[in-house]
Design a protein around this motif. Structure first.
Motif, PDB file in Angstrom:
ATOM      1  N   ALA A 173       0.822  -1.206   0.000  1.00 27.26           N
ATOM      2  CA  ALA A 173       0.000   0.000   0.000  1.00 27.26           C
ATOM      3  C   ALA A 173       0.859   1.260   0.000  1.00 27.26           C
ATOM      4  CB  ALA A 173      -0.932   0.003   1.211  1.00 27.26           C
ATOM      5  N   ALA A 174       2.100   1.112   0.442  1.00 29.86           N
ATOM      6  CA  ALA A 174       3.003   2.265   0.463  1.00 29.86           C
ATOM      7  C   ALA A 174       3.540   2.584  -0.924  1.00 29.86           C
ATOM      8  CB  ALA A 174       4.160   2.009   1.417  1.00 29.86           C
ATOM      9  N   LYS A 175       3.357   1.656  -1.858  1.00 28.29           N
ATOM     10  CA  LYS A 175       3.700   1.882  -3.267  1.00 28.29           C
ATOM     11  C   LYS A 175       5.166   2.226  -3.488  1.00 28.29           C
ATOM     12  CE  LYS A 175      -0.802   1.821  -4.470  1.00 28.29           C
ATOM     13  NZ  LYS A 175      -1.339   1.352  -3.178  1.00 28.29           N
ATOM     14  N   ASN A 176       6.026   1.446  -2.879  1.00 22.64           N
ATOM     15  CA  ASN A 176       7.459   1.615  -3.123  1.00 22.64           C
ATOM     16  C   ASN A 176       8.105   0.239  -3.254  1.00 22.64           C
ATOM     17  OD1 ASN A 176      10.390   1.822  -2.337  1.00 22.64           O
ATOM     18  ND2 ASN A 176       9.884   3.996  -2.377  1.00 22.64           N
ATOM     19  N   ALA A 177       8.447  -0.087  -4.492  1.00 23.65           N
ATOM     20  CA  ALA A 177       8.898  -1.451  -4.798  1.00 23.65           C
ATOM     21  C   ALA A 177      10.102  -1.902  -3.976  1.00 23.65           C
ATOM     22  CB  ALA A 177       9.187  -1.581  -6.297  1.00 23.65           C
ATOM     23  N   PRO A 178      11.147  -1.098  -3.861  1.00 25.41           N
ATOM     24  CA  PRO A 178      12.281  -1.582  -3.063  1.00 25.41           C
ATOM     25  C   PRO A 178      11.896  -1.837  -1.610  1.00 25.41           C
ATOM     26  CG  PRO A 178      12.943   0.281  -4.417  1.00 25.41           C
ATOM     27  CD  PRO A 178      11.459   0.181  -4.538  1.00 25.41           C
ATOM     28  N   LEU A 179      11.078  -0.995  -1.057  1.00 23.80           N
ATOM     29  CA  LEU A 179      10.656  -1.215   0.324  1.00 23.80           C
ATOM     30  C   LEU A 179       9.826  -2.482   0.455  1.00 23.80           C
ATOM     31  CD1 LEU A 179       9.781   2.318   1.755  1.00 23.80           C
ATOM     32  CD2 LEU A 179      11.724   0.844   2.291  1.00 23.80           C
ATOM     33  N   ILE A 180       9.002  -2.757  -0.534  1.00 24.40           N
ATOM     34  CA  ILE A 180       8.204  -3.988  -0.504  1.00 24.40           C
ATOM     35  C   ILE A 180       9.125  -5.196  -0.456  1.00 24.40           C
ATOM     36  CG2 ILE A 180       6.659  -5.459  -1.856  1.00 24.40           C
ATOM     37  CD1 ILE A 180       5.417  -2.833  -2.966  1.00 24.40           C
ATOM     38  N   SER A 181      10.111  -5.182  -1.332  1.00 28.99           N
ATOM     39  CA  SER A 181      11.042  -6.300  -1.396  1.00 28.99           C
ATOM     40  C   SER A 181      11.788  -6.480  -0.076  1.00 28.99           C
ATOM     41  CB  SER A 181      12.021  -6.036  -2.541  1.00 28.99           C
ATOM     42  OG  SER A 181      13.076  -6.949  -2.508  1.00 28.99           O
ATOM     43  N   PHE A 182      12.235  -5.396   0.473  1.00 26.30           N
ATOM     44  CA  PHE A 182      12.963  -5.457   1.733  1.00 26.30           C
ATOM     45  C   PHE A 182      12.049  -5.927   2.854  1.00 26.30           C
ATOM     46  CE2 PHE A 182      15.423  -2.893   5.124  1.00 26.30           C
ATOM     47  CZ  PHE A 182      16.254  -3.966   5.382  1.00 26.30           C
ATOM     48  N   GLN A 183      10.866  -5.412   2.852  1.00 25.60           N
ATOM     49  CA  GLN A 183       9.901  -5.806   3.879  1.00 25.60           C
ATOM     50  C   GLN A 183       9.621  -7.312   3.811  1.00 25.60           C
ATOM     51  OE1 GLN A 183       8.714  -4.630   6.528  1.00 25.60           O
ATOM     52  NE2 GLN A 183       6.506  -4.520   6.651  1.00 25.60           N
ATOM     53  N   ARG A 184       9.541  -7.830   2.598  1.00 25.23           N
ATOM     54  CA  ARG A 184       9.300  -9.263   2.450  1.00 25.23           C
ATOM     55  C   ARG A 184      10.382 -10.054   3.177  1.00 25.23           C
ATOM     56  NH1 ARG A 184       6.468 -11.189  -1.691  1.00 25.23           N
ATOM     57  NH2 ARG A 184       7.024  -9.399  -2.941  1.00 25.23           N
ATOM     58  N   SER A 185      11.615  -9.648   2.963  1.00 29.06           N
ATOM     59  CA  SER A 185      12.724 -10.331   3.612  1.00 29.06           C
ATOM     60  C   SER A 185      12.666 -10.169   5.133  1.00 29.06           C
ATOM     61  CB  SER A 185      14.033  -9.766   3.051  1.00 29.06           C
ATOM     62  OG  SER A 185      15.124 -10.209   3.799  1.00 29.06           O
ATOM     63  N   LEU A 186      12.385  -8.966   5.569  1.00 29.97           N
ATOM     64  CA  LEU A 186      12.334  -8.710   7.012  1.00 29.97           C
ATOM     65  C   LEU A 186      11.211  -9.487   7.676  1.00 29.97           C
ATOM     66  CD1 LEU A 186      12.999  -4.865   7.162  1.00 29.97           C
ATOM     67  CD2 LEU A 186      14.535  -6.705   7.865  1.00 29.97           C
ATOM     68  N   VAL A 187      10.064  -9.516   7.005  1.00 31.59           N
ATOM     69  CA  VAL A 187       8.917 -10.222   7.578  1.00 31.59           C
ATOM     70  C   VAL A 187       9.222 -11.717   7.694  1.00 31.59           C
ATOM     71  CG1 VAL A 187       6.572 -10.981   7.053  1.00 31.59           C
ATOM     72  CG2 VAL A 187       7.152  -8.555   6.951  1.00 31.59           C
ATOM     73  N   SER A 188       9.846 -12.268   6.659  1.00 35.28           N
ATOM     74  CA  SER A 188      10.205 -13.685   6.711  1.00 35.28           C
ATOM     75  C   SER A 188      11.110 -13.962   7.902  1.00 35.28           C
ATOM     76  CB  SER A 188      10.940 -14.092   5.434  1.00 35.28           C
ATOM     77  OG  SER A 188      10.106 -13.941   4.316  1.00 35.28           O
ATOM     78  N   GLN A 189      12.126 -13.153   8.030  1.00 40.88           N
ATOM     79  CA  GLN A 189      13.057 -13.375   9.126  1.00 40.88           C
ATOM     80  C   GLN A 189      12.385 -13.145  10.471  1.00 40.88           C
ATOM     81  OE1 GLN A 189      17.296 -12.065   8.542  1.00 40.88           O
ATOM     82  NE2 GLN A 189      16.398 -11.039   6.780  1.00 40.88           N
ATOM     83  N   THR A 190      11.523 -12.153  10.537  1.00 44.88           N
ATOM     84  CA  THR A 190      10.803 -11.906  11.782  1.00 44.88           C
ATOM     85  C   THR A 190       9.969 -13.120  12.153  1.00 44.88           C
ATOM     86  OG1 THR A 190      10.655  -9.562  11.262  1.00 44.88           O
ATOM     87  CG2 THR A 190       9.185 -10.390  12.961  1.00 44.88           C
ATOM     88  N   SER A 191       9.306 -13.684  11.159  1.00 46.80           N
ATOM     89  CA  SER A 191       8.487 -14.860  11.424  1.00 46.80           C
ATOM     90  C   SER A 191       9.335 -15.976  12.018  1.00 46.80           C
ATOM     91  CB  SER A 191       7.830 -15.339  10.127  1.00 46.80           C
ATOM     92  OG  SER A 191       6.986 -14.341   9.609  1.00 46.80           O
ATOM     93  N   LEU A 192      10.502 -16.180  11.442  1.00 45.61           N
ATOM     94  CA  LEU A 192      11.398 -17.211  11.961  1.00 45.61           C
ATOM     95  C   LEU A 192      11.806 -16.907  13.396  1.00 45.61           C
ATOM     96  CD1 LEU A 192      13.089 -19.724  11.412  1.00 45.61           C
ATOM     97  CD2 LEU A 192      14.908 -18.231  10.590  1.00 45.61           C
ATOM     98  N   ILE A 193      12.103 -15.651  13.637  1.00 50.67           N
ATOM     99  CA  ILE A 193      12.520 -15.252  14.983  1.00 50.67           C
ATOM    100  C   ILE A 193      11.386 -15.461  15.973  1.00 50.67           C
ATOM    101  CG2 ILE A 193      13.129 -13.253  16.394  1.00 50.67           C
ATOM    102  CD1 ILE A 193      14.607 -12.216  13.821  1.00 50.67           C
TER     103      ILE A 193
END
Lengths: 255, 255
Positions: B156-176
């Motif tokens: 919804a923030a409409k920023n592709a690089p942030l989306i990509s980074f967020q995907r990675s962060l969310v995955s790692q957060t889930s693992l944590i």
DNA sequence: ACAGGGCGCATTGTACACAAAGCAGAGTGC
DNA sequence: GCACTCTGCTTTGTGTACAATGCGCCCTGT
């Protein structure tokens, strides 16, 4: 049409990465460098077989390198239709720069806290190399080294996810610079880099952030992202369409 | 010893991604899900051949999925020694959370500006699903859906690089979270998610950011990243060492 | 009995062969 | 004359065989 360039024994000069799978890294580094130095124009098709011939490796290796480049956003991977050099639109460029501002600010603040003497020494050395490249007129190397400076700064911030993100952003920025920079030479004044190091060494967070934001402004202002970029932009869009064409309207972002 | 589970015709339920290369995505999603639901403990070796047998595909596909998981940081790829489920240290977890705070703040501010009515509707629906999962007692799905909420917010923030980074962060957060969450159930209160949507819809940036930061605090506080995590932490470090270093006999959990 | 070295097995890395999907060109029907 | 389709070729996707590397085990020497 496709003569084999070198049988792949040549070491990668800059060492974007160079631990284990040397082959991957060599191919990756060469393609990346070629893109930065605009020997590979945005929109250029990157055939797996052709690249394999050129580098003297199998498609497996090429495929991995392309995958990596795609993940960093400098190459676009279209299922069943191969890879092309990314041609970021003005909007995409803006998004990258917005994200970079954000990240650079955070990195600067963290670097002020966490940068070691060794970090600072390495940073100073990189600025030297960068200046040398520009004085030699080696624009491609200059862009690359300038990017590596910002990456090293991220490393000094001691935050792994930010380092990884910064790597991707720097790669894309380099591509954007290569694509949109107005005629002038020095795109990233090493002078600003040096001042930034000084501020970080002095542990002056406010000053460091101020300098970094100023630095970002300078990079921004050197690009033709606004109105005047009509022709350049048109060219980019055109080559993009030539590649993508088909009946599909627009992949926009493959994520 | 290794019986084939299903011949791979089962659709991925949640659709982390599901457009083109379905095989990749299925394998990726299943492994990811297994990790989140702790059926795959941190440190577990992920043998290419074994996974290939299980999913009924060749190592080629497995390798791509692992590569993708590795890039998102939930799997660790060690050259010539295979892949293991990542076991983030407390320090790594802290770094991820620091990066997330940064990114979530930016995403929230951008979402306030750019979120469309459709975005908001989708977000509300996701919170519903999330609540349903938790009320069903499906913890793994809950963690995943909660992550997908934050990912959708990034979109919804409409920023592709942030989306990509967020995907990675969310995955790692889930693992944590899967690794460190204290015994209690609801790790990510959907209530807070709903309030956040309200603030965004009201275009109240200050309130939205305030809620998001509060939300981050809550997530932080639910984890045992501090002193009390001794046993859990020790276990993580232990399994890590078992895999990485020595000639030790057997990792606690096998595939 | 213990340390060091060598050997065999298991697993990953790479190349290649085959299968499938696009894409371009020519031919045909309307 | 135009558009549509069918066919052949080119390029990518996937499976598999082989090579290389790492790892554990056993054997030997001290």
């Amino acid at each position: 049409m496709n003569e084999q360039l070198q049988p792949l024994k040549k070491q990668p000069r800059a060492g974007k990465a160079g631990r284990s799978g040397t082959q991957d890294d060599i191919v990756y580094a060469h393609i990346f460098e070629a893109i930065l130095e605009q020997r590979l124009a945005p929109g250029t098709k990157l055939s797996e077989e052709a690249l394999g011939e050129i580098f003297g490796v199998s498609r497996t290796i090429i495929r991995r390198a392309l995958s990596r480049l795609a993940h960093e956003g400098v190459v676009l991977l279209r299922p069943n239709r191969g890879a092309v050099v990314a041609s970021p639109s003005v909007e995409e460029a803006r998004q990258v720069f917005l994200a970079r501002r954000l990240v650079e600010k955070a990195i600067t603040e963290l670097a002020v806290v966490h940068a070691t003497a060794d970090d600072l020494a390495q940073l100073r050395k990189m600025v030297q190399d960068e200046r040398d490249s520009f004085s030699r007129g080696d624009r491609g190397a200059g862009i690359r080294l300038s990017g590596e400076f910002h990456l090293k700064l991220a490393e000094a911030a001691k935050n792994a996810p930010l380092i990884s993100f910064q790597r991707s952003l720097v790669s894309q920025t380099s591509l954007i610079i290569a694509q949109y920079e107005s005629g002038t030479r020095s795109h990233c004044s090493y002078d600003e880099h040096m001042q930034l190091i000084d501020a970080i060494e002095a542990r002056d967070a406010d000053q460091a952030v101020h300098l970094m934001m100023h630095h970002m402004d300078h990079i921004d202002s050197k690009l033709n992202l606004d109105e005047e970029s009509a022709s350049d932009d048109l060219h980019a869009v055109f080559s993009h369409l030539l590649q993508t064409k088909g009946k599909s309207p627009r992949p926009a972002a493959k994520l």
